[in-house]
Design a protein around this motif. Structure first.
Motif, PDB file in Angstrom:
ATOM      1  N   VAL A 126     -51.601 -15.220   3.072  1.00 12.57           N
ATOM      2  CA  VAL A 126     -51.435 -15.948   4.330  1.00 12.57           C
ATOM      3  C   VAL A 126     -50.227 -15.381   5.068  1.00 12.57           C
ATOM      4  CG1 VAL A 126     -51.062 -18.193   5.423  1.00 12.57           C
ATOM      5  CG2 VAL A 126     -52.453 -18.031   3.341  1.00 12.57           C
TER       6      VAL A 126
ATOM      7  N   ILE B  55     -53.530 -20.191   7.785  1.00 11.55           N
ATOM      8  CA  ILE B  55     -54.388 -20.480   6.635  1.00 11.55           C
ATOM      9  C   ILE B  55     -55.857 -20.312   7.020  1.00 11.55           C
ATOM     10  CG2 ILE B  55     -55.163 -22.305   5.048  1.00 11.55           C
ATOM     11  CD1 ILE B  55     -52.291 -23.289   4.951  1.00 11.55           C
TER      12      ILE B  55
ATOM     13  N   LEU C 165     -49.688 -17.776  -0.738  1.00 13.38           N
ATOM     14  CA  LEU C 165     -48.961 -18.417   0.356  1.00 13.38           C
ATOM     15  C   LEU C 165     -47.478 -18.472   0.014  1.00 13.38           C
ATOM     16  CD1 LEU C 165     -50.140 -20.690   2.680  1.00 13.38           C
ATOM     17  CD2 LEU C 165     -48.795 -22.098   1.149  1.00 13.38           C
TER      18      LEU C 165
ATOM     19  N   ALA D 144     -58.737 -26.447   8.066  1.00 19.16           N
ATOM     20  CA  ALA D 144     -57.334 -26.338   8.454  1.00 19.16           C
ATOM     21  C   ALA D 144     -56.899 -27.486   9.360  1.00 19.16           C
ATOM     22  CB  ALA D 144     -57.083 -24.991   9.132  1.00 19.16           C
TER      23      ALA D 144
ATOM     24  N   ARG E  13     -51.089 -23.776   9.914  1.00 16.50           N
ATOM     25  CA  ARG E  13     -52.448 -24.029   9.427  1.00 16.50           C
ATOM     26  C   ARG E  13     -53.437 -23.035  10.025  1.00 16.50           C
ATOM     27  NH1 ARG E  13     -53.668 -29.186  11.059  1.00 16.50           N
ATOM     28  NH2 ARG E  13     -51.638 -29.744  11.891  1.00 16.50           N
TER      29      ARG E  13
ATOM     30  N   LEU F 130     -54.027 -27.837   2.039  1.00 14.34           N
ATOM     31  CA  LEU F 130     -53.949 -27.101   0.762  1.00 14.34           C
ATOM     32  C   LEU F 130     -54.866 -27.719  -0.281  1.00 14.34           C
ATOM     33  CD1 LEU F 130     -50.335 -25.915  -0.077  1.00 14.34           C
ATOM     34  CD2 LEU F 130     -52.230 -24.694   0.989  1.00 14.34           C
TER      35      LEU F 130
END
Ligand code: ADP
Ligand code: ADP
Length: 234
Positions: free
Chosen positions: A88, A156, A169, A122, A153, A188
């Motif tokens: 990420v 992500i 991450l 996300a 996010r 997560l």
């Protein structure tokens, strides 16, 4: 099959004379389950970033073995490794265009279904048409950009489109308020039902949520376990 296995992994950066090389990983062993959140904690210089770079095969181990989805990483084509491992990248400065634009730039062949799914996971559905940095308001901050938490996010979501088996991450630069913190934890948790998530953890909440914690210190694993087991190492 575990997503990642380290078996007695040794590594030193190649710099200077051979005899001056300082080992950075000194026989590191742990496994990361195929699903769930694994937190890696430890002081600066412990070898956490180096460990990530071995999982990405930026570097090869000097000794021991790194396995991805049950296979020796050295035996896998680099493309396969790149596909399995999603890092990420938290470079919000590079973001241009809307949330959707950022996702299609990252993965031009992603289907609409995949984009919707990544955005939902996300927690960005309501801001999919929004500009990450408020670029539409260059004459002044009208508050139309994404918040720091939303940008994080988005990073992500970008990685999710890759459908990695392992998501890496590094939380280093994140300062989130408590609402953003909660949203981040929720994301997560959702992501870790689909793939293994390994987070270099600086936030206590990530450590609390983790199914597994690896404590790395001076290039060695000091302890592994769940949060309760490790309170004594705090
Ligand atoms: P952490 O992420 O836990 O802070 P790192 O993996 O970044 O630890 O660093 C571990 C050790 O390796 C440190 O002593 C660091 O100075 C050294 N190191 C990191 N990157 C390099 C590099 N590219 N070349 C030489 N030494 C490095
Ligand atoms: P450090 O914390 O050791 O100073 P950073 O974490 O700031 O280094 O990394 C510098 C840059 O390299 C950042 O843009 C970061 O996104 C990128 N980077 C760091 N680790 C990785 C990694 N494992 N894979 C891909 N990019 C990485």
């Amino acid at each position: 099959r575990p997503a990642v296995e380290f078996h007695d992994v040794r590594f030193a950066y190649r710099r200077g004379k051979q005899e001056e090389r300082t080992p950075v990983l000194k026989g590191v062993s742990f496994t990361v389950p195929a699903r769930g959140l694994t937190a890696v904690v430890g002081p600066s210089g412990a070898g956490k970033t180096t460990m990530f770079q071995l999982i990405e095969r930026f570097y090869a181990a000097d000794g021991g073995r790194v396995q991805l989805s049950g296979q020796n990483i050295e035996a896998l084509p680099l493309d396969t490794v790149r596909g399995l491992v999603g890092y990420v990248q938290q470079d919000s400065a590079a973001m241009r265009g809307t949330v959707r634009d950022n996702l299609t730039y990252a993965q031009p062949h992603a289907t609409e279904y995949d984009i919707q799914e990544a955005v939902e996971m996300a927690g960005l559905t309501s801001v999919i048409a929004q500009l990450p940095q408020g670029l539409d308001t260059e004459l002044g901050d009208q508050g139309s950009g994404l918040s720091g938490g939303q940008r994080q996010r988005l990073c992500i979501a970008r990685t999710l489109l890759q459908k990695p088996a392992v998501m890496l991450l590094d939380e280093a630069t994140s300062n989130l308020d408590s609402d953003s913190e909660r949203d981040f934890r929720d994301v997560l948790r959702r992501v870790s039902r689909q793939c293994a998530v390994i987070a270099i953890a600086h936030r206590i909440s990530t450590v609390i949520d983790a199914e597994k914690i690896v404590v790395l210190e001076g290039g060695r694993v000091r302890a592994t376990g769940v949060h309760q087991d490790l309170m004594e190492h705090d």
